[in-house]
Design an enzyme around this catalytic site. Structure first.
Site, PDB file in Angstrom:
ATOM      1  N   GLU A 244       0.729  -1.167  -0.168  1.00 24.89           N
ATOM      2  CA  GLU A 244      -0.048   0.171  -0.067  1.00 24.89           C
ATOM      3  C   GLU A 244       0.978   1.491  -0.029  1.00 24.89           C
ATOM      4  O   GLU A 244       0.565   2.251  -0.491  1.00 24.89           O
ATOM      5  CB  GLU A 244      -0.835  -0.016   1.293  1.00 24.89           C
ATOM      6  CG  GLU A 244      -1.736   1.173   1.307  1.00 24.89           C
ATOM      7  CD  GLU A 244      -2.990   1.515   2.443  1.00 24.89           C
ATOM      8  OE1 GLU A 244      -3.242   2.348   2.589  1.00 24.89           O
ATOM      9  OE2 GLU A 244      -3.127   0.223   2.926  1.00 24.89           O
ATOM     10  N   ARG A 245       1.881   1.340   0.514  1.00 25.65           N
ATOM     11  CA  ARG A 245       2.780   2.511   0.753  1.00 25.65           C
ATOM     12  C   ARG A 245       3.444   2.836  -0.729  1.00 25.65           C
ATOM     13  O   ARG A 245       3.410   3.860  -0.949  1.00 25.65           O
ATOM     14  CB  ARG A 245       4.072   2.255   1.792  1.00 25.65           C
ATOM     15  CG  ARG A 245       5.153   3.301   1.943  1.00 25.65           C
ATOM     16  CD  ARG A 245       5.822   3.218   3.070  1.00 25.65           C
ATOM     17  NE  ARG A 245       6.828   4.098   3.160  1.00 25.65           N
ATOM     18  CZ  ARG A 245       8.039   4.096   2.795  1.00 25.65           C
ATOM     19  NH1 ARG A 245       8.515   3.092   2.036  1.00 25.65           N
ATOM     20  NH2 ARG A 245       8.883   4.941   2.786  1.00 25.65           N
TER      21      ARG A 245
ATOM     22  N   ASN B  67       4.003  -5.262   7.369  1.00 20.24           N
ATOM     23  CA  ASN B  67       4.339  -4.208   8.053  1.00 20.24           C
ATOM     24  C   ASN B  67       5.026  -4.141   9.179  1.00 20.24           C
ATOM     25  O   ASN B  67       5.981  -3.160   9.491  1.00 20.24           O
ATOM     26  CB  ASN B  67       2.683  -3.482   8.249  1.00 20.24           C
ATOM     27  CG  ASN B  67       2.023  -2.845   7.070  1.00 20.24           C
ATOM     28  OD1 ASN B  67       2.445  -1.732   6.780  1.00 20.24           O
ATOM     29  ND2 ASN B  67       1.139  -3.597   6.768  1.00 20.24           N
TER      30      ASN B  67
ATOM     31  N   ARG C  81       8.810  -4.201   8.131  1.00 18.98           N
ATOM     32  CA  ARG C  81       9.320  -3.074   7.549  1.00 18.98           C
ATOM     33  C   ARG C  81       9.355  -1.887   8.596  1.00 18.98           C
ATOM     34  O   ARG C  81       9.930  -0.834   8.193  1.00 18.98           O
ATOM     35  CB  ARG C  81       8.379  -2.504   6.246  1.00 18.98           C
ATOM     36  CG  ARG C  81       8.156  -3.301   4.998  1.00 18.98           C
ATOM     37  CD  ARG C  81       7.423  -2.762   4.023  1.00 18.98           C
ATOM     38  NE  ARG C  81       7.372  -3.717   2.746  1.00 18.98           N
ATOM     39  CZ  ARG C  81       8.298  -3.468   1.749  1.00 18.98           C
ATOM     40  NH1 ARG C  81       9.190  -2.464   1.906  1.00 18.98           N
ATOM     41  NH2 ARG C  81       8.149  -4.109   0.713  1.00 18.98           N
TER      42      ARG C  81
END
Length: 314
Positions: free
Chosen positions: A110-111, A144, A147
């Site tokens: 998504e990022r 997530n 990261r």
């Protein structure tokens, strides 16, 4: 509750190989080096899940984020930096998506999708796969967490979901995300905080050290009040721990040790000093007719300012 399977099932077992590890921060490692290592780990994980990524490009407007993904807050400055990188080098790692009725849902990336929109891309590389609901949760959580893009509260919620939805123990979660069991335990404990105090952690108003010290205060209003005092008075973690300890274990003092009328006078004088100097001051009695005044400062510049004020008093 989901039925527990051997390990975590295909999704998370693929995500976190038993011999994988994430470098921990140390004084001689830069933030960029660690982030690079974490990104490489996740990229290898995604490659393993999707096998051999195909060169498929989708219109960016056909793609939507996963509404159940743990990360709700995105660093705008970091997104701009990533967008600049994408303009120069493109998207190196494809997004992983799943086909829905009229759109494609992001499972991982998504990022990158948000940064690509900032960069003005019309199409983005994707890998289209079919995942079970369990695999979707596993992939979005672990990507997530590894990261390190989650704030402390989002990370705590992610750990809790892994435990509750997949019947994992805390040490199993710790092993999967390459953190110590104590780190996972302390993270989950943050969810005992009132919502307002949790938001203060998210907004970086207080540190996780301050937050952990406040967990012992069960009354929501008192907990928030103390948290605001931490911010207003710029208290250290140690000062906060001491204050909480004093509240939980009040000292038993004889009536003669404290004169309520005198305490009221001291408080009034402390407020007057604070108004004059612009910083916290405390009057400590050491018996009849004597005591000391403590004046707090938080930087060398502030100390010099206070000294100038004192020297100007005739």
């Amino acid at each position: 509750m989901a039925v527990r399977r051997a390990g975590l099932g295909k999704g998370l077992d693929s995500l976190i190989p038993s011999n994988s590890s994430i470098k921990t921060k140390s004084s001689n490692e830069t933030r960029s080096e660690q982030n690079t290592e974490n990104v490489r780990t996740v990229e290898k994980v995604v490659e393993k899940i999707v096998e051999k990524p195909a060169d498929v490009y989708l219109n960016i407007n056909q793609i939507e984020p996963n509404r159940k993904q743990p990360r709700k807050n995105f660093d705008e400055d970091a997104l701009v930096e990533l967008a600049d990188s994408i303009k120069q080098f493109g998207i190196i790692q494809p997004l992983v998506v799943q086909k829905k009725n009229k759109y494609y849902e992001i499972i991982a990336g998504e990022r990158r999708w948000r940064a690509a929109k900032l960069a003005g891309l019309k199409k983005v590389p994707v890998v289209i796969k079919e995942f079970s609901d369990q695999e979707i949760v596993e992939i979005s959580l672990i990507e997530n967490i590894q990261r390190e893009n989650l704030n402390p509260i989002e990370e705590a919620i992610a750990f809790k979901r892994l435990i509750e939805e997949f019947s994992l123990k805390q040490d199993e979660v710790a092993e999967r995300v390459s953190k110590s069991r104590a780190a996972v335990t302390n993270s989950i404990r943050l969810l005992k905080l009132t919502d307002k105090v949790q938001q203060m952690v998210v907004d970086d108003m207080i540190s996780t050290g301050h937050a952990r010290a406040l967990i012992g205060i069960e009354d929501p209003k008192l907990q928030y009040s103390i948290a605001m005092r931490v911010v207003d008075e710029k208290l250290s973690v140690r000062d906060t721990e001491k204050m909480v300890k004093d509240i939980l274990n009040p000292r038993i003092q004889k009536k003669k040790d404290k004169d309520p009328a005198l305490e009221a006078i001291y408080h009034h004088l402390e407020e007057r000093i604070k108004g004059i100097l612009g910083t916290k001051a405390e009057i400590k009695s050491a018996g009849k007719q004597k005591g000391r005044i403590e004046i707090e400062y938080y930087s060398q510049d502030e100390l010099e300012r206070i000294m100038e004020l004192l020297e100007s008093i005739n």
